[in-house]
Design a protein around this motif. Structure first.
Motif, short mmCIF file in Angstrom:
data_model
loop_
_atom_site.label_atom_id
_atom_site.label_comp_id
_atom_site.label_asym_id
_atom_site.label_seq_id
_atom_site.Cartn_x
_atom_site.Cartn_y
_atom_site.Cartn_z
N ASP A 1 2.86 5.41 0.11
CA ASP A 1 2.73 4.78 1.43
C ASP A 1 1.26 4.63 1.82
O ASP A 1 0.84 3.59 2.34
CB ASP A 1 3.46 5.61 2.51
CG ASP A 1 4.98 5.52 2.37
OD1 ASP A 1 5.46 4.58 1.71
OD2 ASP A 1 5.68 6.41 2.90
N LYS A 2 0.49 5.68 1.56
CA LYS A 2 -0.93 5.65 1.90
C LYS A 2 -1.66 4.57 1.10
O LYS A 2 -2.49 3.82 1.65
CB LYS A 2 -1.56 7.02 1.61
CG LYS A 2 -3.03 7.12 2.02
CD LYS A 2 -3.57 8.52 1.78
CE LYS A 2 -5.03 8.62 2.21
NZ LYS A 2 -5.57 9.98 2.00
N ILE A 3 -1.35 4.47 -0.18
CA ILE A 3 -2.01 3.48 -1.05
C ILE A 3 -1.65 2.06 -0.61
O ILE A 3 -2.50 1.16 -0.60
CB ILE A 3 -1.64 3.73 -2.53
CG1 ILE A 3 -2.35 4.99 -3.03
CG2 ILE A 3 -2.03 2.54 -3.40
CD1 ILE A 3 -1.83 5.53 -4.36
N LYS A 4 -0.39 1.85 -0.23
CA LYS A 4 0.03 0.52 0.25
C LYS A 4 -0.82 0.08 1.43
O LYS A 4 -1.28 -1.05 1.51
CB LYS A 4 1.50 0.55 0.67
CG LYS A 4 2.49 0.52 -0.47
CD LYS A 4 3.91 0.61 0.09
CE LYS A 4 4.94 0.77 -1.01
NZ LYS A 4 6.30 0.93 -0.47
N VAL A 5 -1.03 1.00 2.37
CA VAL A 5 -1.84 0.69 3.56
C VAL A 5 -3.29 0.43 3.17
O VAL A 5 -3.91 -0.53 3.63
CB VAL A 5 -1.75 1.84 4.60
CG1 VAL A 5 -2.76 1.63 5.72
CG2 VAL A 5 -0.34 1.94 5.17
N LEU A 6 -3.82 1.28 2.29
CA LEU A 6 -5.23 1.13 1.88
C LEU A 6 -5.47 -0.16 1.11
O LEU A 6 -6.59 -0.68 1.09
CB LEU A 6 -5.66 2.34 1.03
CG LEU A 6 -5.84 3.66 1.77
CD1 LEU A 6 -5.98 4.81 0.78
CD2 LEU A 6 -7.04 3.61 2.70
N MET A 7 -4.43 -0.69 0.45
CA MET A 7 -4.57 -1.91 -0.34
C MET A 7 -4.31 -3.18 0.47
O MET A 7 -4.44 -4.29 -0.06
CB MET A 7 -3.61 -1.87 -1.54
CG MET A 7 -4.02 -0.89 -2.62
SD MET A 7 -5.59 -1.32 -3.41
CE MET A 7 -5.07 -2.70 -4.45
N LEU A 8 -3.96 -3.04 1.74
CA LEU A 8 -3.78 -4.23 2.57
C LEU A 8 -5.11 -4.97 2.72
O LEU A 8 -6.17 -4.35 2.74
CB LEU A 8 -3.27 -3.83 3.97
CG LEU A 8 -1.82 -3.38 4.08
CD1 LEU A 8 -1.55 -2.87 5.49
CD2 LEU A 8 -0.86 -4.51 3.72
#
Length: 359
Positions: free
Chosen positions: A96-103
């Motif tokens: 979840d954290k990586i998804k947000v950081l990759m936005l």
């Protein structure tokens, strides 16, 4: 997530390359190049750290699964199961954290801002509310460790503001305050109301990133500059010198007047600073297709006439209409405790972006 992992592996390679380049004496001696690489490295640091941790968690999961398959010891199995449960939770959290950081990042998020607050509908009460909003943002800036400075203002006789312009500088100011763009509505009994009736008034907030010459070059031939004598308090100084400056951007008709500073040079610098941001903001909003898309993928970074929030004093209530959030702590919010609202807006914004990208 597979598509994201492909990008992450490439990102990891680039990060290793950056670290190597930044330790090269030749690069270190080239200040401009070193700063550019340092900025790129800084923008990647959080996602790289999260991905490295994620890869370690995957490795630990594999190890725990092997222990479960091969172990004949009940205590060892119980311990491995416990570890595996914890690791699976860590894996989900990191995904979840990586998804947000990759936005996709808003290129303006790390910029300082110029904020314009204007009393709108409601006469004196609207100007007083504009002053209350100014105090709210000043307190919030202080809590964030930012610097807030009034750079232009038109006070009213009742103690509010017809208009006030504030520059807020610090880390990632625009990333948090961009959501404040729009019309703010207040419901309360005005101090001038003898019958005790609740009135509704509005003030508008405009949030513009601060742009420098690198971001936006304005042809000096497109700017007409007039100087005149300052008015208002200031004694003999303002009567004797033409220190006030009015700048007009001829192609757009945007006008900025500045007389708050002591010298003409300072007023010129301030006026140009505000003019550059207003011109950029103007051109951004003229590109209607891009503007409409921005409005779909972000919250409240568009039209100032859009009613975004209501402040109800009798019920100590604040409602943000964009996300349906209501908090019964108006007194704390007006004292700068905006974190809960802004955090909720950021999370909602991120969720919308993930949905649009089918992440």
């Amino acid at each position: 997530m597979d598509k994201i992992f492909e990008q992450l592996d490439g990102l990891l390679d680039r990060y290793d390359e950056l670290e190597e380049l930044m330790s090269d004496p030749e690069v270190i001696s080239d200040t401009k190049r070193y700063l550019a690489l340092s900025k790129e490295e800084g923008g990647m640091r959080d996602v790289v750290a999260a991905y490295k941790k994620y890869k370690q968690v995957l490795s630990d999961i594999k190890e725990s699964e092997e222990v479960l398959r091969e172990s004949k010891d009940e205590d060892m199995e119980a311990l491995a199961k416990e570890d595996l449960d914890d690791l699976q939770k860590q894996k989900a959290d990191l995904e979840d954290k990586i998804k947000v950081l990759m936005l996709p990042k808003d290129p303006n998020d790390d910029k300082n801002i110029i904020m314009e607050i204007r009393g709108a509908a409601g006469g004196d009460e609207a100007s007083l509310f504009a002053g209350d909003l100014l105090n709210m943002y000043m307190h919030y800036a202080e809590r964030q460790g930012w610097k807030a400075e009034i750079i232009d203002s038109t006070p009213t006789e009742v103690g509010g503001y017809k208009e006030v312009v504030v520059m807020i500088t610090g880390d990632n100011v625009y990333s948090k305050l961009k959501y404040e763009n729009g019309a703010h509505r207040v419901q309360r009994v005005p101090v001038t109301e003898s019958a005790g009736r609740v009135h509704t008034s509005t003030a508008t907030v405009g949030v513009m990133p601060e742009y420098d010459e690198v971001d936006l070059k304005i042809d000096p031939k497109d700017i007409r500059t007039d100087v005149y004598r300052s008015s208002g308090a200031g004694g003999q100084h303002v009567n004797k010198t033409s220190s006030a400056v009015r700048m007009t951007h001829i192609p757009t008709g945007i006008v900025v007047s500045m007389q708050d500073e002591r010298s003409q040079q300072e007023n010129r610098a301030r006026a140009l600073q505000i003019l550059r941001s207003r011109v950029y903001d103007y051109y951004e909003t003229q590109n209607q297709e891009k503007y409409d898309q921005t409005r779909k993928n972000a919250i409240g970074t568009g039209d100032r006439s859009e009613r975004i929030r209501t402040y109800n004093y009798p019920q100590n209530r604040v409602t943000d209409h964009r996300i349906g959030l209501t908090l019964n702590k108006l007194d704390r919010i007006m004292n700068g405790d905006l974190d809960e609202i802004i955090d909720a807006l950021i999370v909602h914004d991120q969720a919308q972006k993930m949905e649009s990208l089918n992440v």
